[in-house]
Design a protein around this motif. Structure first.
Motif, PDB file in Angstrom:
ATOM      1  N   LEU A   8       0.832  -1.201   0.000  1.00  0.00           N
ATOM      2  CA  LEU A   8       0.000   0.000   0.000  1.00  0.00           C
ATOM      3  C   LEU A   8       0.864   1.248   0.000  1.00  0.00           C
ATOM      4  O   LEU A   8       1.968   1.248   0.550  1.00  0.00           O
ATOM      5  CB  LEU A   8      -0.907   0.019   1.237  1.00  0.00           C
ATOM      6  CG  LEU A   8      -1.800  -1.211   1.443  1.00  0.00           C
ATOM      7  CD1 LEU A   8      -2.564  -1.094   2.750  1.00  0.00           C
ATOM      8  CD2 LEU A   8      -2.756  -1.393   0.267  1.00  0.00           C
ATOM      9  N   ASP A   9       0.341   2.315  -0.618  1.00  0.00           N
ATOM     10  CA  ASP A   9       1.050   3.596  -0.587  1.00  0.00           C
ATOM     11  C   ASP A   9       0.738   4.316   0.730  1.00  0.00           C
ATOM     12  O   ASP A   9       0.025   3.783   1.595  1.00  0.00           O
ATOM     13  CB  ASP A   9       0.730   4.449  -1.812  1.00  0.00           C
ATOM     14  CG  ASP A   9      -0.712   4.938  -1.881  1.00  0.00           C
ATOM     15  OD1 ASP A   9      -1.449   4.846  -0.872  1.00  0.00           O
ATOM     16  OD2 ASP A   9      -1.107   5.424  -2.954  1.00  0.00           O
ATOM     17  N   GLU A  10       1.235   5.532   0.881  1.00  0.00           N
ATOM     18  CA  GLU A  10       1.060   6.276   2.134  1.00  0.00           C
ATOM     19  C   GLU A  10      -0.396   6.635   2.419  1.00  0.00           C
ATOM     20  O   GLU A  10      -0.748   6.986   3.543  1.00  0.00           O
ATOM     21  CB  GLU A  10       1.933   7.542   2.135  1.00  0.00           C
ATOM     22  CG  GLU A  10       1.571   8.563   1.068  1.00  0.00           C
ATOM     23  CD  GLU A  10       2.282   8.354  -0.265  1.00  0.00           C
ATOM     24  OE1 GLU A  10       2.234   9.265  -1.099  1.00  0.00           O
ATOM     25  OE2 GLU A  10       2.884   7.282  -0.489  1.00  0.00           O
ATOM     26  N   PHE A  11      -1.269   6.519   1.417  1.00  0.00           N
ATOM     27  CA  PHE A  11      -2.690   6.805   1.602  1.00  0.00           C
ATOM     28  C   PHE A  11      -3.525   5.537   1.773  1.00  0.00           C
ATOM     29  O   PHE A  11      -4.746   5.592   1.804  1.00  0.00           O
ATOM     30  CB  PHE A  11      -3.216   7.629   0.422  1.00  0.00           C
ATOM     31  CG  PHE A  11      -2.460   8.908   0.210  1.00  0.00           C
ATOM     32  CD1 PHE A  11      -2.581   9.961   1.104  1.00  0.00           C
ATOM     33  CD2 PHE A  11      -1.594   9.035  -0.860  1.00  0.00           C
ATOM     34  CE1 PHE A  11      -1.869  11.132   0.924  1.00  0.00           C
ATOM     35  CE2 PHE A  11      -0.878  10.203  -1.053  1.00  0.00           C
ATOM     36  CZ  PHE A  11      -1.010  11.261  -0.162  1.00  0.00           C
ATOM     37  N   GLY A  12      -2.840   4.378   1.816  1.00  0.00           N
ATOM     38  CA  GLY A  12      -3.537   3.117   2.004  1.00  0.00           C
ATOM     39  C   GLY A  12      -4.086   2.505   0.735  1.00  0.00           C
ATOM     40  O   GLY A  12      -4.870   1.564   0.787  1.00  0.00           O
ATOM     41  N   ARG A  13      -3.666   3.017  -0.424  1.00  0.00           N
ATOM     42  CA  ARG A  13      -4.131   2.472  -1.703  1.00  0.00           C
ATOM     43  C   ARG A  13      -3.141   1.434  -2.225  1.00  0.00           C
ATOM     44  O   ARG A  13      -1.932   1.581  -2.044  1.00  0.00           O
ATOM     45  CB  ARG A  13      -4.277   3.595  -2.732  1.00  0.00           C
ATOM     46  CG  ARG A  13      -5.363   4.596  -2.382  1.00  0.00           C
ATOM     47  CD  ARG A  13      -5.428   5.658  -3.437  1.00  0.00           C
ATOM     48  NE  ARG A  13      -4.118   6.309  -3.508  1.00  0.00           N
ATOM     49  CZ  ARG A  13      -3.931   7.615  -3.614  1.00  0.00           C
ATOM     50  NH1 ARG A  13      -4.959   8.423  -3.699  1.00  0.00           N
ATOM     51  NH2 ARG A  13      -2.724   8.127  -3.670  1.00  0.00           N
ATOM     52  N   PRO A  14      -3.629   0.403  -2.907  1.00  0.00           N
ATOM     53  CA  PRO A  14      -2.729  -0.610  -3.481  1.00  0.00           C
ATOM     54  C   PRO A  14      -1.769   0.005  -4.486  1.00  0.00           C
ATOM     55  O   PRO A  14      -2.144   0.898  -5.244  1.00  0.00           O
ATOM     56  CB  PRO A  14      -3.674  -1.590  -4.176  1.00  0.00           C
ATOM     57  CG  PRO A  14      -5.021  -1.321  -3.610  1.00  0.00           C
ATOM     58  CD  PRO A  14      -5.034   0.112  -3.171  1.00  0.00           C
ATOM     59  N   VAL A  15      -0.542  -0.478  -4.492  1.00  0.00           N
ATOM     60  CA  VAL A  15       0.497   0.022  -5.396  1.00  0.00           C
ATOM     61  C   VAL A  15       0.545  -0.872  -6.633  1.00  0.00           C
ATOM     62  O   VAL A  15       0.519  -2.101  -6.529  1.00  0.00           O
ATOM     63  CB  VAL A  15       1.881   0.030  -4.681  1.00  0.00           C
ATOM     64  CG1 VAL A  15       2.991   0.444  -5.627  1.00  0.00           C
ATOM     65  CG2 VAL A  15       1.831   0.941  -3.463  1.00  0.00           C
TER      66      VAL A  15
END
Length: 147
Positions: A44-51
Protein backbone atom coordinates in the motif's frame (compact mmCIF):
# COMPACT_ATOMS: atom_id res chain seq x y z
CA UNK A 1 -34.07 -2.97 -13.35
CA UNK A 2 -30.92 -2.76 -11.18
CA UNK A 3 -27.74 -0.89 -12.07
CA UNK A 4 -25.95 -4.00 -13.39
CA UNK A 5 -28.83 -4.82 -15.73
CA UNK A 6 -28.76 -1.23 -16.99
CA UNK A 7 -25.03 -1.38 -17.76
CA UNK A 8 -25.11 -4.81 -19.38
CA UNK A 9 -28.74 -5.33 -20.48
CA UNK A 10 -28.41 -8.34 -22.80
CA UNK A 11 -25.03 -9.76 -21.83
CA UNK A 12 -24.77 -13.35 -20.68
CA UNK A 13 -21.77 -14.43 -18.63
CA UNK A 14 -20.83 -17.14 -21.12
CA UNK A 15 -20.59 -14.45 -23.84
CA UNK A 16 -17.76 -12.63 -22.06
CA UNK A 17 -14.33 -13.82 -23.15
CA UNK A 18 -11.96 -12.49 -20.50
CA UNK A 19 -8.95 -13.82 -22.41
CA UNK A 20 -9.83 -11.62 -25.37
CA UNK A 21 -10.20 -8.62 -23.08
CA UNK A 22 -6.80 -9.16 -21.46
CA UNK A 23 -5.04 -10.11 -24.69
CA UNK A 24 -6.25 -6.91 -26.37
CA UNK A 25 -4.25 -4.78 -23.89
CA UNK A 26 -0.83 -3.90 -25.33
CA UNK A 27 1.88 -5.81 -23.44
CA UNK A 28 3.97 -2.75 -22.68
CA UNK A 29 1.06 -1.15 -20.79
CA UNK A 30 0.17 -4.17 -18.65
CA UNK A 31 0.39 -3.81 -14.90
CA UNK A 32 -0.60 -5.67 -11.75
CA UNK A 33 -0.81 -4.90 -8.07
CA UNK A 34 2.25 -5.50 -5.90
CA UNK A 35 2.10 -8.09 -3.14
CA UNK A 36 4.48 -8.53 -0.20
CA UNK A 37 4.85 -12.30 -0.36
CA UNK A 38 6.47 -12.54 3.09
CA UNK A 39 3.40 -11.06 4.80
CA UNK A 40 0.96 -12.15 2.06
CA UNK A 41 -0.56 -8.65 1.94
CA UNK A 42 -0.98 -6.01 -0.74
CA UNK A 43 1.69 -3.30 -0.87
CA UNK A 44 0.00 0.00 0.00
CA UNK A 45 1.05 3.60 -0.59
CA UNK A 46 1.06 6.28 2.13
CA UNK A 47 -2.69 6.81 1.60
CA UNK A 48 -3.54 3.12 2.00
CA UNK A 49 -4.13 2.47 -1.70
CA UNK A 50 -2.73 -0.61 -3.48
CA UNK A 51 0.50 0.02 -5.40
CA UNK A 52 0.72 -0.94 -9.08
CA UNK A 53 3.77 -2.06 -11.02
CA UNK A 54 5.38 0.80 -12.94
CA UNK A 55 7.27 -0.99 -15.72
CA UNK A 56 6.91 -4.04 -17.91
CA UNK A 57 9.89 -5.67 -16.18
CA UNK A 58 8.29 -5.11 -12.79
CA UNK A 59 5.04 -6.57 -14.16
CA UNK A 60 6.91 -9.72 -15.28
CA UNK A 61 8.57 -10.21 -11.88
CA UNK A 62 5.34 -9.61 -9.98
CA UNK A 63 3.45 -11.99 -12.28
CA UNK A 64 6.16 -14.65 -11.79
CA UNK A 65 5.98 -14.23 -8.02
CA UNK A 66 2.21 -14.69 -8.10
CA UNK A 67 2.62 -17.89 -10.10
CA UNK A 68 5.41 -19.23 -7.86
CA UNK A 69 3.37 -18.43 -4.74
CA UNK A 70 0.29 -20.30 -5.98
CA UNK A 71 0.00 -24.00 -5.17
CA UNK A 72 -1.16 -25.80 -8.30
CA UNK A 73 -4.53 -27.63 -8.19
CA UNK A 74 -5.48 -25.90 -4.91
CA UNK A 75 -7.84 -23.22 -6.20
CA UNK A 76 -10.83 -24.07 -8.36
CA UNK A 77 -10.79 -20.58 -9.88
CA UNK A 78 -7.47 -21.37 -11.61
CA UNK A 79 -6.94 -23.85 -14.41
CA UNK A 80 -4.70 -26.87 -13.96
CA UNK A 81 -1.75 -25.08 -15.57
CA UNK A 82 -1.64 -22.23 -13.03
CA UNK A 83 0.87 -22.42 -10.18
CA UNK A 84 3.59 -24.78 -9.05
CA UNK A 85 3.56 -27.94 -6.95
CA UNK A 86 5.52 -26.47 -4.01
CA UNK A 87 4.12 -28.95 -1.52
CA UNK A 88 5.89 -31.70 -3.51
CA UNK A 89 9.26 -29.91 -3.89
CA UNK A 90 10.91 -31.25 -0.70
CA UNK A 91 10.81 -34.78 -2.14
CA UNK A 92 11.76 -33.86 -5.69
CA UNK A 93 15.12 -33.74 -7.42
CA UNK A 94 16.39 -30.27 -8.35
CA UNK A 95 15.81 -30.83 -12.08
CA UNK A 96 12.14 -31.68 -11.38
CA UNK A 97 11.66 -28.45 -9.42
CA UNK A 98 13.33 -26.44 -12.18
CA UNK A 99 11.04 -28.04 -14.77
CA UNK A 100 7.97 -27.28 -12.59
CA UNK A 101 9.01 -23.62 -12.26
CA UNK A 102 9.80 -23.10 -15.94
CA UNK A 103 6.62 -24.84 -17.13
CA UNK A 104 4.43 -22.89 -14.70
CA UNK A 105 5.90 -19.55 -15.74
CA UNK A 106 5.69 -20.20 -19.49
CA UNK A 107 2.03 -21.25 -19.13
CA UNK A 108 1.28 -17.54 -18.66
CA UNK A 109 0.40 -15.95 -22.03
CA UNK A 110 2.71 -12.98 -21.45
CA UNK A 111 5.80 -15.11 -20.68
CA UNK A 112 7.57 -16.64 -23.67
CA UNK A 113 10.51 -18.19 -21.83
CA UNK A 114 11.66 -18.77 -18.27
CA UNK A 115 15.10 -20.09 -17.42
CA UNK A 116 16.15 -20.94 -13.89
CA UNK A 117 19.73 -19.65 -13.74
CA UNK A 118 20.36 -20.79 -10.16
CA UNK A 119 18.48 -22.59 -7.43
CA UNK A 120 19.67 -23.26 -3.89
CA UNK A 121 17.70 -25.00 -1.17
CA UNK A 122 17.60 -22.77 1.93
CA UNK A 123 15.86 -23.42 5.24
CA UNK A 124 12.21 -23.79 4.23
CA UNK A 125 12.44 -22.68 0.62
CA UNK A 126 14.34 -22.17 -2.60
CA UNK A 127 16.60 -19.25 -3.42
CA UNK A 128 16.01 -18.62 -7.12
CA UNK A 129 17.39 -16.58 -9.95
CA UNK A 130 15.11 -16.83 -12.97
CA UNK A 131 15.47 -15.04 -16.29
CA UNK A 132 12.00 -14.25 -17.62
CA UNK A 133 11.43 -13.30 -21.26
CA UNK A 134 8.09 -11.67 -21.96
CA UNK A 135 6.48 -10.61 -25.19
CA UNK A 136 8.10 -7.14 -25.14
CA UNK A 137 10.91 -7.34 -22.61
CA UNK A 138 12.74 -9.40 -20.05
CA UNK A 139 13.45 -9.33 -16.35
CA UNK A 140 15.39 -11.24 -13.73
CA UNK A 141 13.71 -12.55 -10.61
CA UNK A 142 15.94 -13.00 -7.53
CA UNK A 143 13.89 -14.29 -4.63
CA UNK A 144 13.52 -16.89 -1.92
CA UNK A 145 10.32 -18.86 -2.46
CA UNK A 146 9.02 -20.41 0.73
CA UNK A 147 7.74 -23.96 0.64
Amino acid sequence: MDEEETLFPDMELDEVDVTDLVDSIPSRTKWTYKIDYRTRRAVLDEFGRPVRTESYEEFLVETAMKILSTERFQYVVYGSDIGVEKSEWPGWEDHEIIRDIEEALTAHPEIEEAEVKSMTRVDRGMELTVLITGLVGSAELNEVIEI
